[in-house]
Write an enzyme that holds these catalytic residues in place. Structure first.
Site, PDB file in Angstrom:
ATOM      1  N   GLY A   1       5.121  -6.603  -0.419  1.00  0.00           N
ATOM      2  CA  GLY A   1       3.734  -6.950  -0.729  1.00  0.00           C
ATOM      3  C   GLY A   1       3.415  -6.578  -2.168  1.00  0.00           C
ATOM      4  O   GLY A   1       3.758  -5.485  -2.616  1.00  0.00           O
TER       5      GLY A   1
ATOM      6  N   ALA B   1       6.140  -1.730 -18.817  1.00  0.00           N
ATOM      7  CA  ALA B   1       6.681  -0.471 -19.343  1.00  0.00           C
ATOM      8  C   ALA B   1       8.209  -0.506 -19.318  1.00  0.00           C
ATOM      9  O   ALA B   1       8.867  -0.070 -20.277  1.00  0.00           O
ATOM     10  CB  ALA B   1       6.165   0.705 -18.512  1.00  0.00           C
TER      11      ALA B   1
ATOM     12  N   VAL C   1      10.149  -3.081 -19.512  1.00  0.00           N
ATOM     13  CA  VAL C   1      10.643  -3.985 -20.567  1.00  0.00           C
ATOM     14  C   VAL C   1      10.537  -3.309 -21.931  1.00  0.00           C
ATOM     15  O   VAL C   1      11.490  -3.319 -22.725  1.00  0.00           O
ATOM     16  CB  VAL C   1       9.857  -5.320 -20.564  1.00  0.00           C
ATOM     17  CG1 VAL C   1      10.228  -6.165 -21.781  1.00  0.00           C
ATOM     18  CG2 VAL C   1      10.107  -6.095 -19.275  1.00  0.00           C
TER      19      VAL C   1
ATOM     20  N   GLY D   1       7.592  -1.368  -2.077  1.00  0.00           N
ATOM     21  CA  GLY D   1       7.273  -0.422  -1.007  1.00  0.00           C
ATOM     22  C   GLY D   1       8.513   0.024  -0.242  1.00  0.00           C
ATOM     23  O   GLY D   1       9.642  -0.046  -0.748  1.00  0.00           O
TER      24      GLY D   1
ATOM     25  N   SER E   1      11.455  -2.371   0.206  1.00  0.00           N
ATOM     26  CA  SER E   1      12.085  -2.634  -1.088  1.00  0.00           C
ATOM     27  C   SER E   1      12.947  -1.450  -1.516  1.00  0.00           C
ATOM     28  O   SER E   1      14.032  -1.619  -2.081  1.00  0.00           O
ATOM     29  CB  SER E   1      11.016  -2.879  -2.150  1.00  0.00           C
ATOM     30  OG  SER E   1      10.053  -3.779  -1.661  1.00  0.00           O
TER      31      SER E   1
ATOM     32  N   ASP F   1      -0.470   0.667   0.484  1.00  0.00           N
ATOM     33  CA  ASP F   1      -0.589   1.443   1.732  1.00  0.00           C
ATOM     34  C   ASP F   1      -0.494   2.964   1.523  1.00  0.00           C
ATOM     35  O   ASP F   1      -0.894   3.726   2.384  1.00  0.00           O
ATOM     36  CB  ASP F   1       0.507   1.019   2.717  1.00  0.00           C
ATOM     37  CG  ASP F   1       0.456  -0.467   3.026  1.00  0.00           C
ATOM     38  OD1 ASP F   1      -0.600  -1.081   2.804  1.00  0.00           O
ATOM     39  OD2 ASP F   1       1.476  -1.012   3.491  1.00  0.00           O
TER      40      ASP F   1
ATOM     41  N   GLY G   1     -18.777   6.631   1.740  1.00  0.00           N
ATOM     42  CA  GLY G   1     -19.846   7.229   2.541  1.00  0.00           C
ATOM     43  C   GLY G   1     -19.924   6.620   3.936  1.00  0.00           C
ATOM     44  O   GLY G   1     -21.016   6.378   4.464  1.00  0.00           O
TER      45      GLY G   1
ATOM     46  N   GLU H   1      -5.990  -0.762   9.599  1.00  0.00           N
ATOM     47  CA  GLU H   1      -5.296  -1.889  10.229  1.00  0.00           C
ATOM     48  C   GLU H   1      -4.321  -1.439  11.331  1.00  0.00           C
ATOM     49  O   GLU H   1      -4.142  -2.124  12.339  1.00  0.00           O
ATOM     50  CB  GLU H   1      -4.511  -2.592   9.099  1.00  0.00           C
ATOM     51  CG  GLU H   1      -3.611  -3.701   9.508  1.00  0.00           C
ATOM     52  CD  GLU H   1      -2.778  -4.207   8.307  1.00  0.00           C
ATOM     53  OE1 GLU H   1      -2.493  -3.438   7.371  1.00  0.00           O
ATOM     54  OE2 GLU H   1      -2.425  -5.385   8.338  1.00  0.00           O
TER      55      GLU H   1
ATOM     56  N   HIS I   1      -6.430  -9.454   2.617  1.00  0.00           N
ATOM     57  CA  HIS I   1      -5.683  -9.486   1.352  1.00  0.00           C
ATOM     58  C   HIS I   1      -6.551  -9.301   0.112  1.00  0.00           C
ATOM     59  O   HIS I   1      -6.009  -9.092  -0.986  1.00  0.00           O
ATOM     60  CB  HIS I   1      -4.888 -10.793   1.244  1.00  0.00           C
ATOM     61  CG  HIS I   1      -3.710 -10.831   2.178  1.00  0.00           C
ATOM     62  ND1 HIS I   1      -3.842 -11.119   3.511  1.00  0.00           N
ATOM     63  CD2 HIS I   1      -2.396 -10.585   1.966  1.00  0.00           C
ATOM     64  CE1 HIS I   1      -2.650 -11.061   4.084  1.00  0.00           C
ATOM     65  NE2 HIS I   1      -1.753 -10.745   3.176  1.00  0.00           N
TER      66      HIS I   1
HETATM   67  O1  F6P Z   1       2.315  -3.437   2.674  1.00  0.00           O
HETATM   68  C1  F6P Z   1       1.235  -4.038   2.051  1.00  0.00           C
HETATM   69  C2  F6P Z   1       0.454  -4.887   3.024  1.00  0.00           C
HETATM   70  O2  F6P Z   1      -0.619  -5.466   2.327  1.00  0.00           O
HETATM   71  C3  F6P Z   1      -0.039  -4.154   4.273  1.00  0.00           C
HETATM   72  O3  F6P Z   1      -1.189  -3.384   4.042  1.00  0.00           O
HETATM   73  C4  F6P Z   1      -0.247  -5.286   5.217  1.00  0.00           C
HETATM   74  O4  F6P Z   1      -0.118  -4.856   6.563  1.00  0.00           O
HETATM   75  C5  F6P Z   1       0.864  -6.243   4.861  1.00  0.00           C
HETATM   76  O5  F6P Z   1       1.273  -5.921   3.538  1.00  0.00           O
HETATM   77  C6  F6P Z   1       0.485  -7.693   4.923  1.00  0.00           C
HETATM   78  O6  F6P Z   1       1.629  -8.448   4.686  1.00  0.00           O
HETATM   79  P1  F6P Z   1       1.590  -9.998   4.385  1.00  0.00           P
HETATM   80  O7  F6P Z   1       1.019 -10.191   3.011  1.00  0.00           O
HETATM   81  O8  F6P Z   1       2.997 -10.414   4.476  1.00  0.00           O
HETATM   82  O9  F6P Z   1       0.696 -10.632   5.415  1.00  0.00           O
END
Ligand code: F6P
Length: 360
Positions: free
Chosen positions: A12, A23, A25, A103, A106, A134, A192, A233, A266
């Site tokens: 992601g 940086a 590069v 992440g 990766s 995340d 808050g 999530e 997203h």
């Molecule tokens: O790991 C980053 C992330 O945005 C998570 O927060 C989320 O669960 C996942 O990727 C969403 O993945 P995709 O973009 O493949 O739907």
């Protein structure tokens, strides 16, 4: 002979990835590497989708969200055959060094790419840089993208709070984070919010529904006009499922509270990187390339001000960056997600205790 460095972003995207590319590069060019970018993550390695990168190509990238190299999830790279192809492509292009920005998946890919047994006699050094909104990567205080994502969530919640107050409504706001509740926890304070729900609490859906319902009753009794519940999530029940269960519980207690759901999705991953993300990404990019130049491999450059993780060493290039073996990073990541590490246990305990404080 001039060393050759490949840079890829994978998984992601996260705001600040471009600052890390930039940086890498700039520092790589300064240290005498010739630098290429790999398009579309590990898939681009397998396809030899390389582009030359020089300072002019990245100089303004620090301002841009997403990743200029593109990203992809790549099932083929999980196979030995896929990785052998990727290593062959690197050897054919005389690339001996790789920076992987991404992440957990990766970084696991980076470890496998540089596996000594799989490498055989090929000379290849790989250094990882943690980038994921995340904040679920072990041993880095912050991953690239987390700060911008938090700011985006807080800004969205501020807007939601306006309309929630105008209509006396309770909002359930779901935020990304996959299995990790960090974004929900941190933003519940900064925005808050009145309630925060996260997977690491280990609570059942029934318990969560009870807690949210009790909180809404309590807030009404105090005359509060609006309520905000931030839900990670990773919590098993969906935001809509939670709303309908809470609506039912409120109705059975004869309490009229109008509820609404917003899933930020997203939106949380996009946007111009914050100053903090630009800074962290730039410093990690610098530390990673310096580590490669010094002969390091199979390590991650971590953002770790003031705290050296066990088994890590400080980067000689930056006193806020540590270098940690990828094996240890991935082991700590697993402990973080299993709520087995002190850090994860502390987060779960503190946010559980803080529940009533949020509603004072
Ligand atoms: O790991 C980053 C992330 O945005 C998570 O927060 C989320 O669960 C996942 O990727 C969403 O993945 P995709 O973009 O493949 O739907």
């Amino acid at each position: 002979m001039r060393r050759r460095l490949a840079i890829l972003t994978s998984g992601g995207d996260a705001p600040g990835m471009n600052a890390a590319i930039r940086a890498a590069v700039l520092v790589g060019s300064d240290l005498g590497f010739s630098v290429v970018g790999v398009r579309s993550g590990y898939q681009g390695l397998i396809d030899a989708d390389f582009i030359d990168l020089g300072p002019d190509d990245v100089i303004d990238a620090i301002r841009r969200g997403g990743t200029l190299l593109g990203s992809a999830r790549c099932p083929a790279f999980r196979t030995r055959e896929g990785r052998d192809t990727a290593r062959r492509r690197l050897a054919d292009a005389r690339l001996d060094s790789v920076v992987v920005i991404g992440g957990n998946g990766s970084l696991a890919g980076a470890r496998a790419l540089a596996d000594p047994e799989e490498l055989g006699r090929q000379a290849l050094s790989v250094v990882g840089i943690p980038a994921s909104i995340d904040n679920d990567i072990g041993h880095t205080r912050l991953a690239i993208g987390v700060d911008t994502a938090m700011n985006t969530i807080v800004e969205a919640c501020d807007k939601i709070a306006d309309t929630a107050a105008a209509h006396d409504r309770a909002f359930i706001v779901e935020v990304m984070g996959r299995e990790c509740g960090y974004l929900a926890m941190a933003t519940s304070i900064a925005a808050g919010a009145d309630v925060v729900l996260f997977r690491e609490s280990g609570k059942s859906t029934d318990t969560l529904v009870g807690e949210v319902t009790d909180a809404l009753v309590e807030l009404r009794s105090k005359g509060r006009r609006r309520a905000m519940i931030i839900k990670a999530e990773g919590v098993q029940v969906s935001a809509d499922g939670l709303k309908s269960r809470v609506d039912g519980a409120l109705a059975s207690r004869g309490i009229a509270v109008e509820t609404r759901v917003t899933v930020l999705g997203h939106i949380v991953r996009g946007g111009r990187p914050s100053a903090t993300d630009r800074l962290i990404a730039t410093r990690l990019g610098h530390a990673a390339v310096r580590a490669l130049a010094a002969g390091q491999t199979r390590v991650m450059a971590a953002w770790s001000p003031g705290r050296l993780p066990a088994g890590a060493r400080w980067s000689s290039a930056d006193p806020r960056c540590a270098l940690i073996d990828l094996d240890e990073v991935l082991a700590e990541t697993a402990r973080l997600l299993d709520v087995a590490s002190p850090e994860a246990q502390w987060r779960a305990k503190v946010f559980d205790e803080m529940g009533p404080v949020l509603r004072l």
